[in-house]
Design a protein around this motif. Structure first.
Motif, PDB file in Angstrom:
ATOM      1  N   UNK A 164     -20.771  -4.517   1.506  1.00 24.60           N
ATOM      2  CA  UNK A 164     -20.993  -5.612   0.548  1.00 24.60           C
ATOM      3  C   UNK A 164     -22.478  -5.762   0.248  1.00 24.60           C
ATOM      4  N   UNK A 165     -22.793  -6.269  -0.951  1.00 26.68           N
ATOM      5  CA  UNK A 165     -24.169  -6.382  -1.440  1.00 26.68           C
ATOM      6  C   UNK A 165     -24.477  -7.851  -1.684  1.00 26.68           C
ATOM      7  N   UNK A 166     -25.570  -8.335  -1.091  1.00 28.71           N
ATOM      8  CA  UNK A 166     -25.893  -9.765  -1.145  1.00 28.71           C
ATOM      9  C   UNK A 166     -27.309  -9.978  -1.660  1.00 28.71           C
ATOM     10  N   UNK A 167     -27.404 -10.647  -2.787  1.00 25.45           N
ATOM     11  CA  UNK A 167     -28.702 -10.941  -3.387  1.00 25.45           C
ATOM     12  C   UNK A 167     -28.772 -12.450  -3.577  1.00 25.45           C
ATOM     13  N   UNK A 168     -29.884 -13.089  -3.187  1.00 23.07           N
ATOM     14  CA  UNK A 168     -29.946 -14.551  -3.361  1.00 23.07           C
ATOM     15  C   UNK A 168     -29.961 -14.934  -4.837  1.00 23.07           C
ATOM     16  N   UNK A 169     -29.479 -16.151  -5.130  1.00 22.71           N
ATOM     17  CA  UNK A 169     -29.665 -16.687  -6.477  1.00 22.71           C
ATOM     18  C   UNK A 169     -31.152 -16.659  -6.794  1.00 22.71           C
ATOM     19  N   UNK A 170     -31.488 -16.548  -8.075  1.00 19.26           N
ATOM     20  CA  UNK A 170     -32.895 -16.398  -8.462  1.00 19.26           C
ATOM     21  C   UNK A 170     -33.787 -17.503  -7.887  1.00 19.26           C
ATOM     22  N   UNK A 171     -33.257 -18.735  -7.789  1.00 18.41           N
ATOM     23  CA  UNK A 171     -34.093 -19.843  -7.299  1.00 18.41           C
ATOM     24  C   UNK A 171     -34.467 -19.683  -5.819  1.00 18.41           C
ATOM     25  N   UNK A 172     -33.745 -18.810  -5.094  1.00 18.04           N
ATOM     26  CA  UNK A 172     -34.043 -18.619  -3.671  1.00 18.04           C
ATOM     27  C   UNK A 172     -34.726 -17.282  -3.385  1.00 18.04           C
ATOM     28  N   UNK A 173     -35.229 -16.603  -4.431  1.00 20.32           N
ATOM     29  CA  UNK A 173     -35.915 -15.331  -4.193  1.00 20.32           C
ATOM     30  C   UNK A 173     -37.346 -15.579  -3.717  1.00 20.32           C
ATOM     31  N   UNK A 174     -38.040 -16.507  -4.362  1.00 17.70           N
ATOM     32  CA  UNK A 174     -39.407 -16.847  -3.948  1.00 17.70           C
ATOM     33  C   UNK A 174     -39.368 -17.703  -2.693  1.00 17.70           C
ATOM     34  N   UNK A 175     -40.563 -18.087  -2.202  1.00 18.66           N
ATOM     35  CA  UNK A 175     -40.616 -18.906  -0.991  1.00 18.66           C
ATOM     36  C   UNK A 175     -39.975 -20.273  -1.260  1.00 18.66           C
ATOM     37  N   UNK A 176     -39.163 -20.733  -0.327  1.00 22.62           N
ATOM     38  CA  UNK A 176     -38.489 -22.024  -0.469  1.00 22.62           C
ATOM     39  C   UNK A 176     -38.131 -22.532   0.925  1.00 22.62           C
ATOM     40  N   UNK A 177     -37.752 -23.805   1.017  1.00 27.23           N
ATOM     41  CA  UNK A 177     -37.422 -24.373   2.324  1.00 27.23           C
ATOM     42  C   UNK A 177     -35.928 -24.323   2.605  1.00 27.23           C
ATOM     43  N   UNK A 178     -35.116 -24.079   1.573  1.00 22.44           N
ATOM     44  CA  UNK A 178     -33.671 -24.001   1.779  1.00 22.44           C
ATOM     45  C   UNK A 178     -33.331 -22.832   2.709  1.00 22.44           C
ATOM     46  N   UNK A 179     -34.025 -21.706   2.504  1.00 23.19           N
ATOM     47  CA  UNK A 179     -33.757 -20.527   3.349  1.00 23.19           C
ATOM     48  C   UNK A 179     -34.229 -20.776   4.791  1.00 23.19           C
ATOM     49  N   UNK A 180     -35.298 -21.571   4.944  1.00 20.49           N
ATOM     50  CA  UNK A 180     -35.783 -21.901   6.290  1.00 20.49           C
ATOM     51  C   UNK A 180     -34.747 -22.786   6.994  1.00 20.49           C
ATOM     52  N   UNK A 181     -34.163 -23.719   6.218  1.00 20.47           N
ATOM     53  CA  UNK A 181     -33.118 -24.578   6.785  1.00 20.47           C
ATOM     54  C   UNK A 181     -31.880 -23.745   7.138  1.00 20.47           C
ATOM     55  N   UNK A 182     -31.548 -22.751   6.306  1.00 16.73           N
ATOM     56  CA  UNK A 182     -30.370 -21.912   6.565  1.00 16.73           C
ATOM     57  C   UNK A 182     -30.556 -21.126   7.865  1.00 16.73           C
ATOM     58  N   UNK A 183     -31.727 -20.494   8.020  1.00 17.60           N
ATOM     59  CA  UNK A 183     -32.004 -19.780   9.273  1.00 17.60           C
ATOM     60  C   UNK A 183     -32.062 -20.775  10.426  1.00 17.60           C
ATOM     61  N   UNK A 184     -32.634 -21.955  10.164  1.00 19.81           N
ATOM     62  CA  UNK A 184     -32.738 -22.995  11.180  1.00 19.81           C
ATOM     63  C   UNK A 184     -31.380 -23.456  11.685  1.00 19.81           C
ATOM     64  N   UNK A 185     -30.400 -23.469  10.783  1.00 14.90           N
ATOM     65  CA  UNK A 185     -29.035 -23.847  11.183  1.00 14.90           C
ATOM     66  C   UNK A 185     -28.525 -22.933  12.306  1.00 14.90           C
ATOM     67  N   UNK A 186     -28.785 -21.619  12.150  1.00  6.57           N
ATOM     68  CA  UNK A 186     -28.292 -20.682  13.169  1.00  6.57           C
ATOM     69  C   UNK A 186     -29.106 -20.772  14.469  1.00  6.57           C
TER      70      UNK A 186
END
Lengths: 139, 334
Positions: free
Chosen positions: B290-312
């Protein structure tokens, strides 16, 4: 002193010769157009000071720190001012490293007029002559 | 679980609140400083790169977010601990520590690259493990084997310039302005990608490492020799060379490590030619992966991805002590 080099390896040799003359506490200011070999120069320089750390361009990260293996020099601070318009060295957290005898700073695209706190400065000017040939002026 | 994410490792100041229920990741708050005209609203000049900018921006962002001042509605705080510029990292980290201390909330420290790896978790379809991730941005070009949650092995990296840096510097050489990625992509659409045979550095190196400095230099030398070269053709040929080498090395790593999923992330993953070419090449050769590419708004630096990794991190109970946590400018992924 003006040098002409015919390959990236020769550019790294010039950098290694410079590294061999250092005592610690120096600031190396690297200028030269895109593609002139500044990162290549730093790679040769860092390797000559006994570091095995990978040298990558700090254009986006602004600062890389490498551990040296050398009688006097313990770390090399690699700076890149390419993206920084008006900067004071304090903004980069450099206070910790400036003026220390166990540290050398090597800076790409340094703007004129920065206060290097009295450190000895060595200026390197690189330019593209042809596809493989580069001119390196050390002053 | 509700995770407050904070990111200040490079240019962007970012704040997000992520709500996770089962497989459902929802973002009631997702603010990135460059997307909001803060200095118009709050006064003062925000310099492009400086810790000052983060200091001036982070509290207005928290205020803008509408987050309760007593921290209610937050279960965990996640912050980027490194790598990055020390004075910049410190702003997010000290803010997160202060909030964790005052609110009595658990704190997790996330590696910035880990954030990019977890950016596809913000979409509906999540990757399975083992996964392989190509992270490409202004500061990073890495191929990472993700064996399981929070279990990483870097299998390839650039030896000099990052891919995004090469896009920016070639844009500068072509007089296209900053940021260079979108400018090159736009020009490339008008040009012939086969018109100039730029090198594909390290394509035969037998490992998964990259060199983009040599490609940039080849463009610089070509432009000196051909000052009249059409900008669109140079942009298209450069972009093709960069995409070719990224796709070739990534697929070689896919072949070796046989992952269940391939992840593309980082600022350069906004490049449509790269997104499309990597996906098509993967499907052609490995249709089961499977191929996974973030939505365009999450390609640059953002805090949502930090929260996602933080969840794990929180799921694995990898909490850190707010009193002793310090920023790690050279943090490595492992």
């Amino acid at each position: 002193m003006t040098n002409i080099t015919n390959s990236p390896a020769e550019t790294q040799q010039i950098a290694a010769q410079l590294a061999a003359e250092l005592q610690g506490g120096e600031v190396i200011l690297l200028n030269g157009e895109l593609g002139a070999g500044k990162t290549t120069f730093v790679q040769g320089f860092v390797q000559a000071l006994g570091s095995a750390d990978p040298v990558r361009s700090p254009t986006f990260t602004i600062m890389n720190i490498y551990q040296a293996d050398h009688p006097a020099i313990k770390q090399i601070i690699h700076l890149d001012f390419y993206r920084l318009a008006e900067t004071q060295l304090q903004d980069l957290g450099l206070d910790e490293w400036l003026g220390r005898r166990d540290t050398v700073i090597i800076a790409e695209w340094p703007p004129a007029g920065l206060d290097w706190a009295g450190s000895r400065q060595i200026k390197i000017q690189l330019s593209i002559h042809s596809e493989q040939t580069r001119q390196i002026i050390v002053s | 679980m509700n995770i407050l994410g904070l990111e200040t490792s490079c240019d962007e100041t970012a704040v997000a609140l992520l709500q996770v229920q089962g497989d459902n990741f929802v973002l009631p708050i997702n603010l990135v400083s460059s997307q909001i005209n803060l200095h118009q609203k709050y006064g003062g000049v925000v310099p492009e790169v400086a810790a000052r900018a983060h200091v001036e921006t982070i509290f207005p962002l928290l205020q803008e977010s509408g987050l309760a001042a007593d921290g209610s509605g937050v279960d965990v705080i996640a912050v980027t601990g490194g790598p990055g510029l020390l004075p910049a990292l410190r702003i997010g980290l000290e803010t997160a520590k202060a909030l964790a201390f005052a609110w009595h909330k658990p704190l997790v420290a996330v590696n910035h690259l880990e954030g990019h790896i977890y950016s596809p978790w913000l979409s509906a379809i999540k990757p399975s493990f083992p996964a392989l991730a190509l992270i490409v941005s202004g500061g990073h070009t890495e191929i990472v084997l993700v064996k399981d949650h929070l279990n990483y092995q870097i299998v390839g990296a650039t030896r000099d310039d990052a891919a995004g840096e090469a896009f920016d510097k070639v844009a500068k050489l072509l007089g296209l302005g900053y940021p260079g990625g979108p400018a090159i992509a736009q020009q490339a659409q008008l040009g012939d990608p086969a018109s100039i045979p730029f090198p594909r550095p390290m394509s035969d190196s037998g490992d998964f490492d990259f060199s983009f400095s040599g490609l940039k230099t080849a463009v610089a030398v070509y432009l000196k020799q051909h000052p009249e070269a059409p900008v669109a053709d140079v942009a298209a040929s450069f972009q093709q060379a960069a995409v070719d080498i990224l796709v070739q090395k990534t697929l070689a790593a896919v072949k070796k490590f046989q992952p269940q999923a391939l992840i593309l992330g980082g600022g350069v993953s906004a490049n449509l030619h790269l997104r499309k070419t990597l996906g098509e090449s993967l499907t052609a050769r490995h249709p089961a992966i499977t191929y996974h590419v973030p939505n365009l708004e999450f390609t640059g630096d953002n805090a949502a991805m930090i929260a996602a990794a933080g969840y794990f991190h929180a799921q694995a109970k990898r909490f850190v002590n707010p009193v002793t946590l310090i920023a790690s400018p050279n943090l490595r992924l492992k």
